[in-house]
Design a protein around this motif. Structure first.
Motif, PDB file in Angstrom:
ATOM      1  N   UNK A  10       0.832  -1.203   0.000  1.00 55.12           N
ATOM      2  CA  UNK A  10       0.000   0.000   0.000  1.00 55.12           C
ATOM      3  C   UNK A  10       0.864   1.249   0.000  1.00 55.12           C
ATOM      4  N   UNK A  14       0.972   3.823  -3.110  1.00 50.21           N
ATOM      5  CA  UNK A  14       0.475   5.183  -2.888  1.00 50.21           C
ATOM      6  C   UNK A  14       1.529   6.210  -3.259  1.00 50.21           C
ATOM      7  N   UNK A  18       0.944   8.873  -6.149  1.00 39.16           N
ATOM      8  CA  UNK A  18       0.959  10.295  -5.792  1.00 39.16           C
ATOM      9  C   UNK A  18       1.959  11.066  -6.624  1.00 39.16           C
ATOM     10  N   UNK A  22       1.428  13.919  -9.684  1.00 41.47           N
ATOM     11  CA  UNK A  22       2.097  15.225  -9.698  1.00 41.47           C
ATOM     12  C   UNK A  22       2.814  15.452 -11.028  1.00 41.47           C
ATOM     13  N   UNK A  60       7.442  25.131 -12.856  1.00 46.40           N
ATOM     14  CA  UNK A  60       8.637  24.433 -12.391  1.00 46.40           C
ATOM     15  C   UNK A  60       9.065  23.379 -13.401  1.00 46.40           C
TER      16      UNK A  60
ATOM     17  N   UNK B   3     -10.084  -6.054   5.641  1.00 48.27           N
ATOM     18  CA  UNK B   3      -8.773  -5.417   5.715  1.00 48.27           C
ATOM     19  C   UNK B   3      -8.350  -4.914   4.339  1.00 48.27           C
ATOM     20  N   UNK B   4      -8.811  -5.575   3.295  1.00 49.22           N
ATOM     21  CA  UNK B   4      -8.476  -5.127   1.940  1.00 49.22           C
ATOM     22  C   UNK B   4      -9.058  -3.736   1.695  1.00 49.22           C
ATOM     23  N   UNK B   7      -7.042  -1.182   3.604  1.00 46.18           N
ATOM     24  CA  UNK B   7      -5.787  -0.789   2.950  1.00 46.18           C
ATOM     25  C   UNK B   7      -6.050   0.067   1.709  1.00 46.18           C
ATOM     26  N   UNK B  10      -6.627   3.517   3.047  1.00 40.99           N
ATOM     27  CA  UNK B  10      -5.333   4.077   3.450  1.00 40.99           C
ATOM     28  C   UNK B  10      -4.538   4.486   2.213  1.00 40.99           C
ATOM     29  N   UNK B  11      -4.576   3.628   1.199  1.00 38.31           N
ATOM     30  CA  UNK B  11      -3.846   3.909  -0.039  1.00 38.31           C
ATOM     31  C   UNK B  11      -4.328   5.172  -0.714  1.00 38.31           C
ATOM     32  N   UNK B  14      -3.188   8.198   1.346  1.00 39.43           N
ATOM     33  CA  UNK B  14      -1.740   8.384   1.199  1.00 39.43           C
ATOM     34  C   UNK B  14      -1.402   8.945  -0.178  1.00 39.43           C
ATOM     35  N   UNK B  15      -2.066   8.430  -1.214  1.00 35.68           N
ATOM     36  CA  UNK B  15      -1.816   8.937  -2.572  1.00 35.68           C
ATOM     37  C   UNK B  15      -2.082  10.432  -2.631  1.00 35.68           C
ATOM     38  N   UNK B  18       0.728  12.304  -0.756  1.00 32.47           N
ATOM     39  CA  UNK B  18       1.983  12.324  -1.521  1.00 32.47           C
ATOM     40  C   UNK B  18       1.858  13.289  -2.692  1.00 32.47           C
ATOM     41  N   UNK B  19       0.697  13.263  -3.355  1.00 35.48           N
ATOM     42  CA  UNK B  19       0.470  14.156  -4.500  1.00 35.48           C
ATOM     43  C   UNK B  19       0.541  15.619  -4.063  1.00 35.48           C
ATOM     44  N   UNK B  22       4.183  16.583  -2.915  1.00 34.95           N
ATOM     45  CA  UNK B  22       5.154  16.715  -4.009  1.00 34.95           C
ATOM     46  C   UNK B  22       4.794  17.896  -4.905  1.00 34.95           C
ATOM     47  N   UNK B  23       3.486  18.171  -5.039  1.00 34.52           N
ATOM     48  CA  UNK B  23       3.056  19.310  -5.862  1.00 34.52           C
ATOM     49  C   UNK B  23       3.565  20.627  -5.254  1.00 34.52           C
ATOM     50  N   UNK B  26       7.491  20.824  -5.510  1.00 33.93           N
ATOM     51  CA  UNK B  26       8.104  20.835  -6.851  1.00 33.93           C
ATOM     52  C   UNK B  26       8.735  22.177  -7.243  1.00 33.93           C
ATOM     53  N   UNK B  27       8.025  23.316  -7.079  1.00 33.57           N
ATOM     54  CA  UNK B  27       8.632  24.580  -7.511  1.00 33.57           C
ATOM     55  C   UNK B  27       9.971  24.863  -6.838  1.00 33.57           C
TER      56      UNK B  27
END
Lengths: 193, 183
Positions: A10, A14, A18, A22, A60, B3-4, B7, B10-11, B14-15, B18-19, B22-23, B26-27
């Motif tokens: 996972x 993820x 992610x 981006x 960027x 549980x699947x 997850x 959660x995934x 988290x995605x 992270x997106x 990082x966005x 990035x600059x």
């Protein structure tokens, strides 16, 4: 953690998704708070301190600088008024009234914002050069071969974008209560044999 | 099964995190951003004319090819910077950006006095407490407050016709961007 392997999977998936999102968004940023006039799209917020993070990510990634709000505003068209993709093999007519402004330019660019190569070495047309249309407004033909009147070379490129930049306009383009904001229509006018 | 689904949820969260992370990062990290690209061409507090547009190159993507463009990467850490250029009869403007490309100010030739734009670019806190006398003697002086200590000033003159280009390039080559002498 009941399923350590699933948990790890996972996390990895993820992180990859992610970062992938981006990277995709930096290359093709969504048009946030866009102003649309016919086929033309402008992002008035991009030249202000309220610029959205997707636009900054695109810069960027080499997306260039937006026109500052006090300077001008750029409208980009990727299709004709009917929604057909712009094809440089066909003559394309840009015709109609222009927003009141001190100066404007119409440029032919590649989708990633570079001037389009053409034998004439002309990448745009300005309000200084353009011949006025009887009755006001403009009529510009974007075509691979020279045309009578206002001609802008398309270099015969299969895909390109048109950028209409308007400088020092008294019109508040981002104004939601705008009345009759007008830009020329774009239509394909027959194709080369 | 339960549980699947857990997850999966959660995934997705988290995605998103992270997106977003990082966005926003990035600059600051990219080597292709506006300031990093121009850093190769322009040292700090110097006006550098950008090459004329050509199909194989674009120092700044989507830059209007009808304009002659010069850039000053300003650095205000040592004090305010003076920017001066002649506008002449054509449409002219100067826009200010943070290193990542946030536009914070712009002026056009309506702000010019006798065909010249001369301004003091100052970081917050550098604005001197001028006496009323000083104010009148410097009435033609424009002041631009910068929210950043370094960034980009982009000077643009519109070449309504290609034949105007050489003269405009010459005019912009004489533009000045330099640390101002002690007030």
């Amino acid at each position: 953690v009941r399923h350590p392997l699933l948990f790890l999977l996972t996390l990895v998936a993820s992180a990859a998704a992610g970062l992938g999102l981006t990277a995709l968004a930096a290359r093709h940023p969504p048009d946030i708070a866009a102003v649309r006039i016919g086929p033309w799209t402008a992002l008035p917020k991009s030249g202000t301190p309220d610029v959205d993070p997707y636009r900054l990510a695109a810069m960027a990634a080499g997306g260039g600088l937006p026109l500052a709000a006090g300077d001008g505003i750029a409208f980009v068209a990727r299709t004709t008024s009917n929604g057909q993709p712009l094809n440089g093999l066909c003559p394309i007519v840009v015709e109609g009234p222009v927003l009141p402004a001190r100066a404007w330019t119409l440029s032919v660019m590649t989708p990633d914002g570079r001037p389009v190569a053409n034998p004439a070495g002309r990448y745009g047309l300005t309000s200084t050069e353009a011949l006025a249309r009887p009755g006001g407004g403009v009529r510009i033909v974007v075509a691979p071969q020279a045309q009578a009147g206002n001609w802008l070379p398309s270099g015969g490129r299969q895909s390109f974008v048109l950028v209409f930049s308007i400088y020092d306009t008294p019109v508040a383009v981002a104004d939601r209560n705008r009345i009759a904001l007008t830009l020329p229509a774009i239509r394909a006018s027959g194709c080369l044999p | 099964m339960k549980s699947l689904l857990f997850y999966l949820a959660v995934g997705i969260v988290l995605t998103g995190l992270v997106h977003l992370g990082s966005l926003l990062a990035l600059p600051g990290l990219s080597s292709q951003g506006p300031d990093r690209r121009l850093a190769a061409l322009a040292p700090f507090n110097t006006v550098v004319l950008l090459p004329d547009p050509a199909p194989e190159r674009a120092d700044l993507a989507f830059a209007d090819p009808a304009f002659v463009v010069a850039v000053c990467r300003f650095d205000l850490t040592g004090g305010p910077v003076i920017l001066r250029f002649e506008t002449g009869p054509v449409y002219a403007s100067v826009s200010f950006y943070s290193p990542t490309g946030v536009a914070f100010s712009a002026l056009n030739d309506r702000a010019a006095t006798r065909g010249v734009i001369e301004l003091d670019l100052m970081a917050s806190g550098q604005r001197p407490r001028v006496s009323p006398d000083a104010e009148t003697t410097r009435a033609d002086r424009l002041i631009v407050d910068s929210p950043v200590t370094s960034g980009l000033a982009v000077i643009r003159l519109m070449a309504g016709e290609p034949s105007l280009r050489p003269a405009l390039r010459e005019r912009l080559a004489a533009a000045r961007c330099a640390r101002s002498a002690a007030p």
